[in-house]
Write an enzyme that holds these catalytic residues in place. Structure first.
Site, PDB file in Angstrom:
ATOM      1  N   ARG A  36       0.820  -1.214   0.000  1.00 29.19           N
ATOM      2  CA  ARG A  36       0.000   0.000   0.000  1.00 29.19           C
ATOM      3  C   ARG A  36       0.855   1.265   0.000  1.00 29.19           C
ATOM      4  O   ARG A  36       0.356   2.350  -0.255  1.00 29.19           O
ATOM      5  CB  ARG A  36      -0.911   0.037   1.226  1.00 29.19           C
ATOM      6  CG  ARG A  36      -1.980  -1.024   1.217  1.00 29.19           C
ATOM      7  CD  ARG A  36      -2.741  -1.031   2.538  1.00 29.19           C
ATOM      8  NE  ARG A  36      -3.316  -2.339   2.773  1.00 29.19           N
ATOM      9  CZ  ARG A  36      -2.720  -3.296   3.436  1.00 29.19           C
ATOM     10  NH1 ARG A  36      -1.523  -3.114   3.943  1.00 29.19           N
ATOM     11  NH2 ARG A  36      -3.295  -4.469   3.587  1.00 29.19           N
ATOM     12  N   HIS A 121      -5.844 -12.405   6.293  1.00 29.95           N
ATOM     13  CA  HIS A 121      -5.903 -12.198   4.837  1.00 29.95           C
ATOM     14  C   HIS A 121      -5.400 -13.413   4.059  1.00 29.95           C
ATOM     15  O   HIS A 121      -5.077 -13.309   2.888  1.00 29.95           O
ATOM     16  CB  HIS A 121      -5.132 -10.928   4.453  1.00 29.95           C
ATOM     17  CG  HIS A 121      -5.771  -9.682   4.980  1.00 29.95           C
ATOM     18  ND1 HIS A 121      -5.138  -8.462   5.027  1.00 29.95           N
ATOM     19  CD2 HIS A 121      -7.006  -9.459   5.492  1.00 29.95           C
ATOM     20  CE1 HIS A 121      -5.957  -7.549   5.541  1.00 29.95           C
ATOM     21  NE2 HIS A 121      -7.084  -8.130   5.843  1.00 29.95           N
TER      22      HIS A 121
END
Ligand code: ZN
Length: 243
Positions: A36, A121
């Site tokens: 990110r 995740h």
């Protein structure tokens, strides 16, 4: 050792029910950058932001381009556990730590020896055929040219939670229970801005919330102890000569 790390050491010494919640910052010290983070990713190499490429619909519609990004930015086969992973595995071995909850998909906690790892995740180390559900190691992804295919001809998909996909309900419920029941909750390497991190921390009922992060987080005001250090250094030195 700073006063904060000395305090952390004291808390760890006196607890038998520690839970750790970690984000991308835990793995950056192993050389795995946060996908990110803005640096480099928008250098013209990819036509879309990472959040778009790493989405379910993008995977279905642009599988080859998904894998071009995924292989370059998400897989780090040479990465090794750092002092943070090792310290947490050691705390579990001593019977003090009950669970590691992670947002990372690199499998480094397991590689360090942690047993109860809740991967919110998923894991890049597991890969499933979308047709026959055959499970593959990450090698087949790394070695594939273009889209990795199963021997049945089906497309192989990493067992990681993509954007637009829901989290595994069983992992979520184990993680929230571990946080709820924890005596000490250590949150590290995350700004707590990524779903579902912030919501999960709210399940904590204790009075020993420890944040280890180099920058401010939205939970600083709730923390009982804040440590602005590299997480490997903080955890590594806090468990030294602890038994
Ligand atoms: Zn198959």
């Amino acid at each position: 050792m700073t006063a904060e790390i000395a305090k952390l050491k004291e808390i760890l010494k006196n607890s038998e029910n520690i839970v750790f919640f970690g984000g991308a910052g835990v793995s950056t010290e192993s050389g795995i950058p946060d996908f990110r983070s803005a640096d480099g990713l928008y250098s013209g190499k990819y036509a879309y932001p990472p959040e778009t490429i790493l989405s379910h619909s993008f995977f279905m519609e642009n599988t080859e381009e998904f894998y071009r990004f995924y292989k370059e930015k998400m897989l780090y086969p040479g990465a090794k556990p750092n002092d943070a992973h090792k310290a947490l595995a050691e705390l579990e071995k001593q019977g003090k730590l009950k669970a590691v909850i992670t947002q990372n998909v690199d499998g480094l906690h397991t590689q360090a020896g942690s047993k109860n790892v809740l991967e919110l995740h998923g894991s890049a180390l597991r890969n499933l055929c979308m047709s026959c559900k055959e499970c593959y190691t990450v090698d087949i992804i790394i070695k594939s040219d273009g889209i990795p295919l199963c021997k049945c001809g089906g497309t192989i998909k990493p067992d990681v939670v993509l954007y637009e996909e829901g989290l595994n309900a069983d992992v979520m419920s184990k993680a929230t229970k571990a946080i709820h029941d924890a005596d000490v909750l250590i949150v590290g390497g995350t700004s707590l801005n990524v779903y579902p991190a912030a919501g999960m921390i709210n399940y904590y009922r204790g009075d020993k919330l420890i944040l280890i992060n180099q920058s401010e987080t939205s939970f600083d005001k709730y923390a009982n102890l804040i440590i602005r250090e590299k997480i490997g250094l903080a955890l590594g030195s806090a468990i030294e000569s602890l038994s």
